[in-house]
Design a protein around this motif. Sequence first.
Motif, PDB file in Angstrom:
ATOM      1  N   UNK A 252      23.908  -9.815 -12.743  1.00 20.80           N
ATOM      2  CA  UNK A 252      23.185 -10.835 -11.997  1.00 20.80           C
ATOM      3  C   UNK A 252      23.984 -12.141 -11.962  1.00 20.80           C
ATOM      4  N   UNK A 255      27.242 -11.841  -9.944  1.00 20.33           N
ATOM      5  CA  UNK A 255      26.960 -11.737  -8.517  1.00 20.33           C
ATOM      6  C   UNK A 255      26.614 -13.120  -7.942  1.00 20.33           C
ATOM      7  N   UNK A 256      25.802 -13.886  -8.652  1.00 19.25           N
ATOM      8  CA  UNK A 256      25.479 -15.236  -8.188  1.00 19.25           C
ATOM      9  C   UNK A 256      26.725 -16.120  -8.156  1.00 19.25           C
ATOM     10  N   UNK A 259      28.711 -16.059  -5.221  1.00 19.81           N
ATOM     11  CA  UNK A 259      28.117 -16.722  -4.061  1.00 19.81           C
ATOM     12  C   UNK A 259      27.900 -18.208  -4.315  1.00 19.81           C
ATOM     13  N   UNK A 261      27.478 -20.041  -7.189  1.00 25.32           N
ATOM     14  CA  UNK A 261      26.867 -20.607  -8.397  1.00 25.32           C
ATOM     15  C   UNK A 261      27.919 -20.752  -9.487  1.00 25.32           C
ATOM     16  N   UNK A 271      17.566 -17.362 -20.809  1.00 23.81           N
ATOM     17  CA  UNK A 271      17.205 -17.241 -19.400  1.00 23.81           C
ATOM     18  C   UNK A 271      16.716 -18.572 -18.823  1.00 23.81           C
ATOM     19  N   UNK A 272      16.024 -19.348 -19.642  1.00 27.71           N
ATOM     20  CA  UNK A 272      15.525 -20.633 -19.136  1.00 27.71           C
ATOM     21  C   UNK A 272      16.689 -21.566 -18.771  1.00 27.71           C
ATOM     22  N   UNK A 275      18.079 -20.401 -15.541  1.00 23.97           N
ATOM     23  CA  UNK A 275      17.181 -20.760 -14.439  1.00 23.97           C
ATOM     24  C   UNK A 275      17.369 -22.224 -14.060  1.00 23.97           C
ATOM     25  N   UNK A 279      18.535 -23.802 -10.509  1.00 20.26           N
ATOM     26  CA  UNK A 279      17.757 -24.814  -9.773  1.00 20.26           C
ATOM     27  C   UNK A 279      18.619 -26.030  -9.423  1.00 20.26           C
ATOM     28  N   UNK A 285      22.503 -28.227  -3.123  1.00 20.30           N
ATOM     29  CA  UNK A 285      22.790 -27.748  -1.756  1.00 20.30           C
ATOM     30  C   UNK A 285      21.799 -28.317  -0.754  1.00 20.30           C
TER      31      UNK A 285
ATOM     32  N   UNK B 244      11.914 -11.959 -16.853  1.00 20.75           N
ATOM     33  CA  UNK B 244      12.251 -13.176 -17.592  1.00 20.75           C
ATOM     34  C   UNK B 244      12.758 -14.237 -16.615  1.00 20.75           C
ATOM     35  N   UNK B 245      13.655 -13.789 -15.715  1.00 18.02           N
ATOM     36  CA  UNK B 245      14.253 -14.724 -14.772  1.00 18.02           C
ATOM     37  C   UNK B 245      13.210 -15.234 -13.775  1.00 18.02           C
ATOM     38  N   UNK B 248      10.945 -17.638 -15.539  1.00 11.70           N
ATOM     39  CA  UNK B 248      11.617 -18.904 -15.850  1.00 11.70           C
ATOM     40  C   UNK B 248      11.763 -19.751 -14.592  1.00 11.70           C
ATOM     41  N   UNK B 249      12.188 -19.112 -13.489  1.00 15.41           N
ATOM     42  CA  UNK B 249      12.348 -19.857 -12.236  1.00 15.41           C
ATOM     43  C   UNK B 249      11.006 -20.432 -11.785  1.00 15.41           C
ATOM     44  N   UNK B 252       9.887 -23.586 -13.579  1.00 14.13           N
ATOM     45  CA  UNK B 252      10.532 -24.864 -13.252  1.00 14.13           C
ATOM     46  C   UNK B 252      10.447 -25.164 -11.748  1.00 14.13           C
ATOM     47  N   UNK B 254      10.799 -23.129  -8.923  1.00 10.37           N
ATOM     48  CA  UNK B 254      11.486 -22.402  -7.857  1.00 10.37           C
ATOM     49  C   UNK B 254      10.555 -21.264  -7.432  1.00 10.37           C
ATOM     50  N   UNK B 265      15.886 -10.588  -5.628  1.00 11.65           N
ATOM     51  CA  UNK B 265      15.989 -11.945  -6.172  1.00 11.65           C
ATOM     52  C   UNK B 265      17.424 -12.460  -6.025  1.00 11.65           C
ATOM     53  N   UNK B 266      18.358 -11.561  -6.370  1.00 14.26           N
ATOM     54  CA  UNK B 266      19.779 -11.896  -6.274  1.00 14.26           C
ATOM     55  C   UNK B 266      20.134 -12.263  -4.819  1.00 14.26           C
ATOM     56  N   UNK B 268      18.168 -13.208  -2.402  1.00 15.57           N
ATOM     57  CA  UNK B 268      17.480 -14.433  -1.993  1.00 15.57           C
ATOM     58  C   UNK B 268      18.239 -15.665  -2.484  1.00 15.57           C
ATOM     59  N   UNK B 269      18.604 -15.666  -3.775  1.00 13.70           N
ATOM     60  CA  UNK B 269      19.295 -16.822  -4.345  1.00 13.70           C
ATOM     61  C   UNK B 269      20.677 -17.010  -3.718  1.00 13.70           C
ATOM     62  N   UNK B 270      21.348 -15.901  -3.416  1.00 14.55           N
ATOM     63  CA  UNK B 270      22.691 -16.002  -2.849  1.00 14.55           C
ATOM     64  C   UNK B 270      22.676 -16.587  -1.433  1.00 14.55           C
ATOM     65  N   UNK B 272      20.776 -18.755  -0.237  1.00 17.76           N
ATOM     66  CA  UNK B 272      20.443 -20.183  -0.224  1.00 17.76           C
ATOM     67  C   UNK B 272      21.684 -21.040  -0.038  1.00 17.76           C
TER      68      UNK B 272
END
Lengths: 287, 274
Positions: A252, A255-256, A259, A261, A271-272, A275, A279, A285, B244-245, B248-249, B252, B254, B265-266, B268-270, B272
Amino acid sequence: MSIKCLDLTHTYQIKSPLEQEALKNINLTLEDGKYIAIVGHTGSGKSTLVEHFNGLLFPTSGEVHIDDYISNNKKRKNKKELLKLREKVGLVFQFPEYQLFEETVLKDVMFGPKNFKVDIETAKNRAIEALRQVGLDDSYFERSPFELSGGEKRRVAIAGILAMEPKILVLDEPTAGLDPLGAKEILNLLKRLHESGKTIILVTHDMDIVLNEVEDVVLLKDGQLIRHADHIKIFEENLEDLSLEVPVSYKFITSLNEHGYHLDVKDSKDVLKLAKSIKEEIDSWRR
Amino acid sequence: MNVLRFEHVFAFYEEGKDVLRDVSFHVDEGEFIAIIGHNGSGKSTLAKLSAGLLSPSNGKIFIYDELLTPKNVQLLRKHIGIVFQNPDNQFIGSSVEDDIAFGLENQNIPREEMVKRVKEFATLTGMDDFLDKEPEHLSGGQKQRVAIAGVLAMNPDILILDEATAMLDPKGRKEMMDIVLHMHELNPKLTIILITHEIEETLKADRIIALNDGKVFLEGKPKEIYAKEDTLRAIELDVPFFYKMKNALTSIGVDVSDIEDLKTLEEYLCQLNA
Ligand SMILES: Nc1ncnc2c1ncn2[C@@H]1O[C@H](COP(=O)(O)OP(=O)(O)O)[C@@H](O)[C@H]1O
Ligand SMILES: Nc1ncnc2c1ncn2[C@@H]1O[C@H](COP(=O)(O)OP(=O)(O)O)[C@@H](O)[C@H]1O
Ligand SMILES: [Mg+2]
Ligand SMILES: [Mg+2]
């Protein structure tokens, strides 16, 4: 006190129809004080490799240097030297709880040091200290090992090795078959032991452990050394081709990152924090 | 129709020490149910009760809406195929082939058909090279493959897997899960009860039952169960990375509430960052 493998080759049942070359020309140096994982598919030679570290197996050719002990196929095995080696390097087998046999926990843990000709009083003190290290207090001492949970039994077995006060602790798949809570207890224990200065070498299939717990990784395939590297760098290898599972968190994050990140794979357990980084990136962006 | 139903079931091994307490749940035909919980929470006991290998001390168990009694237990048990946690407990044959065939022998299946099925499921589970080997010389993981082959060959209506892949490596575990899920696709009436510690394996379940200390702690769809991360954490049960992700999102601000799996999810986030 390092472990050095020089062209280490091990062949089982040599010159028989079942001949099996389990390790091929391994060259490797494992440094003092490190926390190291040995990984590879089933049958890749992990157990064979670590059984060379305390003189349970000897090279078919090549050498293993453990501190000043040299293991090869020539020397006649000197029992005294071997005993000294096994005091320095403690090996915890896979499913070690199958080897518990004394009627109380304390007696089981005392068995190891007693074997090394330590007097009873010292053996007892060391056993108590080892049990304390693995988180089993005196309420456990007089209990039968057989009535304990799987995780507790394994901790007793590990205490049995710790009581010999080895400088290097080698564990073959120490979390296999445990429930997540039992596995976590073992990993916390290993982390503490490493922080207290011990070298920890563990065999595992669990790439989450590689990602989150250890420092260095030795990667084997079909008896050959593929790579010895930092635990994050090892993920550069095509692990799935080596029958290893890349943790979902790692996939995960990378992969982000491909793109745009900028996440840190070292945060994969937090994880928090991940996250929040996601954000922040999204907010920047939008601006 | 409920293929399995527990109504206020209690069970113990020693008088006065209940290990299941007032357990009620139902399983519909073709459902895939995952059961999670710590060691000692009562998962295996629940499995044994379902297969009629242990009787409740109180309460009722129904199989295909029929009350399980000492009289019909033999008959109703035929619906159920179970793979136990410890593969050593279920080997009887002197060869792998005998072991896989064992369950079939009680089903009056013609010899030819039997041989064919044994071969088919041994191949499927990667044990075809071991048919003439003695089971006790196999590794733990290989024994588990044989046990799974044997139970699948019987073509049960209800398949109960009690930590049936715990001794396999991750690749082997995935292979076995893929086989089971494939069988489920081929036969949508097959009901699966999966007892596991591998939290990621529960993502594909229709429903999850979380046991704690002999009681049903939570029950619901994966997305319902794993939304209650704090509740699970309180008893130290883990949550899959995706949830978990997502949690967490969400916490906060999101908004990812519509997203149901990690891949989406991956993506969607990519996108953006377009
Ligand atoms: N005692 C033995 N006799 C013959 N072959 C063996 C023996 N032990 C292991 N092997 C073989 O050596 C290879 C490496 O085994 P092992 O070191 O146990 O691998 P791993 O621990 O990575 O699963 C495998 O092909 C295995 O079948
Ligand atoms: N054969 C048995 N005799 C006595 N107690 C048992 C037996 N099997 C299980 N228990 C006890 O019953 C409780 C539930 O066990 P079990 O159903 O095996 O839990 P799980 O499968 O969730 O680990 C535990 O406290 C366990 O010690
Ligand atoms: Mg091994
Ligand atoms: Mg169980």
